[in-house]
Design an enzyme around this catalytic site. Sequence first.
Site, short mmCIF file in Angstrom:
data_model
loop_
_atom_site.label_atom_id
_atom_site.label_comp_id
_atom_site.label_asym_id
_atom_site.label_seq_id
_atom_site.Cartn_x
_atom_site.Cartn_y
_atom_site.Cartn_z
N ASP A 10 -20.00 3.99 -0.66
CA ASP A 10 -21.12 4.66 0.03
C ASP A 10 -22.06 3.57 0.51
O ASP A 10 -21.97 2.41 0.10
CB ASP A 10 -21.83 5.62 -0.94
CG ASP A 10 -23.03 6.31 -0.29
OD1 ASP A 10 -22.91 6.75 0.86
OD2 ASP A 10 -24.10 6.39 -0.93
N SER A 11 -23.00 3.98 1.34
CA SER A 11 -24.02 3.03 1.80
C SER A 11 -24.96 2.63 0.65
O SER A 11 -25.65 1.63 0.75
CB SER A 11 -24.83 3.66 2.92
OG SER A 11 -25.39 4.88 2.47
N CYS A 73 -19.56 9.22 1.56
CA CYS A 73 -20.72 9.05 2.43
C CYS A 73 -20.56 9.99 3.62
O CYS A 73 -19.56 9.88 4.36
CB CYS A 73 -20.78 7.59 2.90
SG CYS A 73 -22.08 7.29 4.12
N GLU A 151 -33.40 6.93 -2.72
CA GLU A 151 -33.17 5.52 -3.08
C GLU A 151 -34.39 4.95 -3.80
O GLU A 151 -34.29 4.06 -4.63
CB GLU A 151 -32.85 4.67 -1.83
CG GLU A 151 -31.51 4.98 -1.19
CD GLU A 151 -30.33 4.23 -1.84
OE1 GLU A 151 -30.53 3.15 -2.40
OE2 GLU A 151 -29.21 4.78 -1.78
N CYS A 185 -24.89 14.98 2.86
CA CYS A 185 -25.16 13.57 2.55
C CYS A 185 -25.07 13.48 1.04
O CYS A 185 -25.65 14.30 0.32
CB CYS A 185 -26.55 13.19 3.03
SG CYS A 185 -27.11 11.58 2.44
N HIS A 187 -26.37 11.65 -0.99
CA HIS A 187 -27.62 11.38 -1.69
C HIS A 187 -28.33 12.67 -2.11
O HIS A 187 -29.22 12.64 -2.96
CB HIS A 187 -28.60 10.60 -0.79
CG HIS A 187 -28.35 9.12 -0.74
ND1 HIS A 187 -27.22 8.58 -0.20
CD2 HIS A 187 -29.11 8.08 -1.18
CE1 HIS A 187 -27.30 7.25 -0.29
NE2 HIS A 187 -28.44 6.94 -0.88
N1 DGL Z 1 -25.00 8.71 1.29
C1 DGL Z 1 -25.01 8.59 2.71
C2 DGL Z 1 -24.46 9.85 3.34
O1 DGL Z 1 -23.81 10.59 2.65
C3 DGL Z 1 -26.20 8.27 3.40
C4 DGL Z 1 -27.37 7.64 3.41
C5 DGL Z 1 -27.56 6.64 4.52
O2 DGL Z 1 -26.99 5.57 4.36
O3 DGL Z 1 -28.27 6.93 5.49
O4 DGL Z 1 -24.66 10.11 4.49
#
Ligand code: DGL
Length: 270
Positions: A10-11, A73, A151, A185, A187
């Site tokens: 993931d990012s 992600c 985050e 997302c 997150h």
């Molecule tokens: N966890 C990432 C997603 O599912 C995203 C957050 C990001 O890097 O903007 O889109």
Amino acid sequence: MKNQPIGVFDSGLGGLTAVKELQILMPEEDIIYFGDTGRVPYGTRGRDTIRKYAAQDMNFLLRHDVKMVISACGTISSTCADIGAALPVPFLGIVEPAAEAAAAATANGRIGVLGTSATVNSKAFEHHLKKLLPGCSVTQQACPLFVNLVEGGFVAKTDPVLQLVARRYLEPMIENDVDTLILGCTHFPIIAPVIRSIMGPGVTLINSGAESAHRAIQVLEAQGLRTDRKTAGTASYFVTDEVQGFARIGSQFLGRELTGNVTKIDMDSL
Ligand code: DGL
């Protein structure tokens, strides 16, 4: 091959929502997690940059001989849907599993999608939902501030900043009477309690990271790639920024203490 680890990336931290579910479903599997915490967020960037970063992230996992790659992600899975096609191991994104779960869950055919700006602009969730349920209505909302709040650890249900932002982002979902809401997302499941408190108990929330973990077990079983070890698997975490913050907030994502090594790596030295 079957005793090799599953690679998840993931990012940043969000992909841990998939790891949490993988560890519940397949506790004997080893996992290698890569979180590009030094370059998060991806969701406000252009497609070429996202694609370049995602390719680097996947190469890192392949160097560790993973038996499967999961893009946990939404941003990568929706903007670079074809990115796993040429990999030598099975690849999974989060869009199809989450869209299928939402299509199965909705009663009124009104589905919402929360994601990053890149995810919403790609319309990938909408596209899949319309294929599955041609008459459905899809309401999308980009929620870039959620990523920064998560985050940064602003995840408590009572946090006034989070509540304010969530109320604004969820307005169109309430106006359009969605009965199923995809957290598109990875997150976002960590702030599900605040989303739930605003949307009410009648709305089904779809955790896209968890849905991808459910799909992963099916793929591994179908391909004879489940480990034959009977002991508990290990998890190793690699990040591109400082490890301290990752371990602390990561524990919140996993719902338990994050154990296993966390290693900081320098992408330029790979
Ligand atoms: N966890 C990432 C997603 O599912 C995203 C957050 C990001 O890097 O903007 O889109």
